[in-house]
Enzyme design. Structure first.
Site, short mmCIF file in Angstrom:
data_model
loop_
_atom_site.label_atom_id
_atom_site.label_comp_id
_atom_site.label_asym_id
_atom_site.label_seq_id
_atom_site.Cartn_x
_atom_site.Cartn_y
_atom_site.Cartn_z
CB CYS A 49 -10.54 -25.72 10.24
SG CYS A 49 -9.01 -24.83 9.90
CG ASP B 46 -5.92 -5.22 2.85
OD1 ASP B 46 -6.67 -4.59 2.09
OD2 ASP B 46 -5.42 -4.71 3.86
CG ASP C 54 -0.36 0.23 2.48
OD1 ASP C 54 0.86 0.45 2.53
OD2 ASP C 54 -1.08 0.24 3.49
CB CYS D 31 -8.34 -27.48 13.23
SG CYS D 31 -9.05 -25.87 13.62
CB CYS E 77 -5.49 -24.68 10.20
SG CYS E 77 -5.90 -24.64 11.95
CG HIS F 265 -8.39 -21.60 13.26
ND1 HIS F 265 -8.99 -22.69 12.66
CD2 HIS F 265 -9.39 -20.71 13.52
CE1 HIS F 265 -10.29 -22.47 12.57
NE2 HIS F 265 -10.56 -21.28 13.08
ZN LIG Z 1 -8.17 -24.48 12.01
#
Ligand SMILES: [Zn+2]
Length: 372
Positions: free
Chosen positions: A302, A264, A90, A307, A304, A333
């Site tokens: 999820c 974003d 930016d 998780c 990730c 996460h």
């Molecule tokens: Zn997760």
């Protein structure tokens, strides 16, 4: 060849590809924010594994610490932060204008303000903003714009539109890093006529893409989404559209449905640092005692790193004990959750089922009553 290619549309929602000097970005795309050349607590390899395609860096902060010349000397921002994928920087305009009490003077030539680092008087001009981003070597550079907060008088909005166009004209043909794209930023707040004027004036300058600026600055959500619809309607269809500063799951879905391609926000990582997780049960505050013995992952759907291995009870323990791993796991996460959500939106657009996907996702995101 155009840097952006639309590959599917469904209603106003769009899927496409943005081609940059450091690789392609499948849109719609969420861009994690690496303000100071780092997405807080997350290693670039982890970012890649989460599915992040492009990260955002911040000219304001990098200009003051450590300085664009130092970064250029060390090979540019990609080498400096060891991220070889696309980077958008930016212009610093948002920081300059959102830190209202540091603003000293704004005129047709540029803006003078006090640096948040040491209070010294500093000046940004369109030419300097372009020069900083050329030195950083980002793949997408943003024009310096005037971003007023919500609720200012129309005359101030109008002046912001006029000056933003004037500055965009000055920046359009300034030197760029190799392959660097340049996006202009539209202004106009919630005023439909000013949105139209800003979008149309900037569209005639034929930038590589257009951002919708001056929204998500403290106004109410319903008029903000209406203004988003107006803003996208006035922008050239073949160019990418970037909504600056939205990252909550519902908001992301709303702007995608209005024809936005990129966005974003610091929300996923900032929310993590407050001990909260974005989930399909709504936002979970892990400080809440109800998670003390909860063996489930943050979100059942999820995949990730948090998780796949850890329970809510364990992450709650880390958060309440202020262990750094707690913030890291929540950051991983939250980023993955948002990236997966946007990926789901893209797939739905491609198969022409965006509307039903959207209704289902918004319903799932609505917090269910909690049993105590
Ligand atoms: Zn997760």
């Amino acid at each position: 060849m155009s840097a952006f290619e639309l590959t599917a549309t469904d209603g106003a929602a769009r899927a496409g590809v943005l081609r940059t000097a450091h690789g392609d970005v499948q849109t719609p795309a969420f861009m994690p924010v690496g303000t100071k050349a780092t997405v807080k607590t997350v290693d670039p390899d982890e970012l890649r594994a989460l599915g992040a395609q492009i990260v955002l860096g911040n000219s304001y902060h990098l200009h003051f610490r450590p300085g664009e010349e130092l970064i250029a000397e060390l090979g540019g921002l990609h080498a400096f932060m060891s991220w070889d994928g696309p980077i958008l920087t930016d212009s610093g305009g948002f920081q300059v204008f959102s830190l209202r009490d540091t603003l000293l003077r704004s005129d047709d030539d540029g803006v003078t303000f006090r640096s948040v680092y040491d209070g010294s008087a500093e000046r940004f001009t369109p030419e300097l903003a372009a020069r900083i981003q050329e030195q950083l070597g980002s793949d997408v550079a943003m024009c310096l714009d005037i971003c007023p907060p919500a609720g200012v008088p129309r005359a101030e909005l109008e002046q912001a539109v006029r000056r933003t166009t004037f500055w965009a004209q000055r920046q359009r043909d300034l030197p760029r890093a190799p392959g660097q794209l340049r996006f202009a930023i539209t202004q106009g707040g919630l005023d439909t006529e000013l949105r139209r004027r800003s979008s149309e004036e900037l569209a005639t300058l034929d930038f590589d893409g257009y951002a919708i600026g001056g929204l998500s600055v403290g106004e109410h959500r319903v008029p903000m989404f209406e203004a988003t619809s107006h803003a996208t309607a006035f922008l050239p269809e073949p160019k990418p559209r970037y909504f600056m500063g939205i990252g909550d799951p519902e908001g992301v879905i709303e702007v995608i449905s209005r024809g936005v391609d990129m966005f974003d926000c610091v929300l996923p990582t900032r929310t993590a640092r407050t001990g909260s997780a974005l989930t399909f049960e709504g936002r979970l505050n892990l400080r809440n005692a109800r998670f003390a013995r909860d063996p489930r992952p943050l979100d059942e759907s999820c995949a990730c790193p948090a998780c796949s291995r850890f329970s809510r009870a364990y992450i709650r323990h880390l958060v309440t004990q202020e262990e750094i791993l707690g913030i890291r796991l929540l950051s991983l996460h939250n980023l993955r959750f948002l990236i997966d959500l946007v990926c789901g939106a893209r797939q739905a657009i491609e198969r022409g089922a965006f509307e039903s996907w959207r209704d289902d996702a918004l319903l799932r995101l609505t917090p269910q009553p909690v049993e105590h």
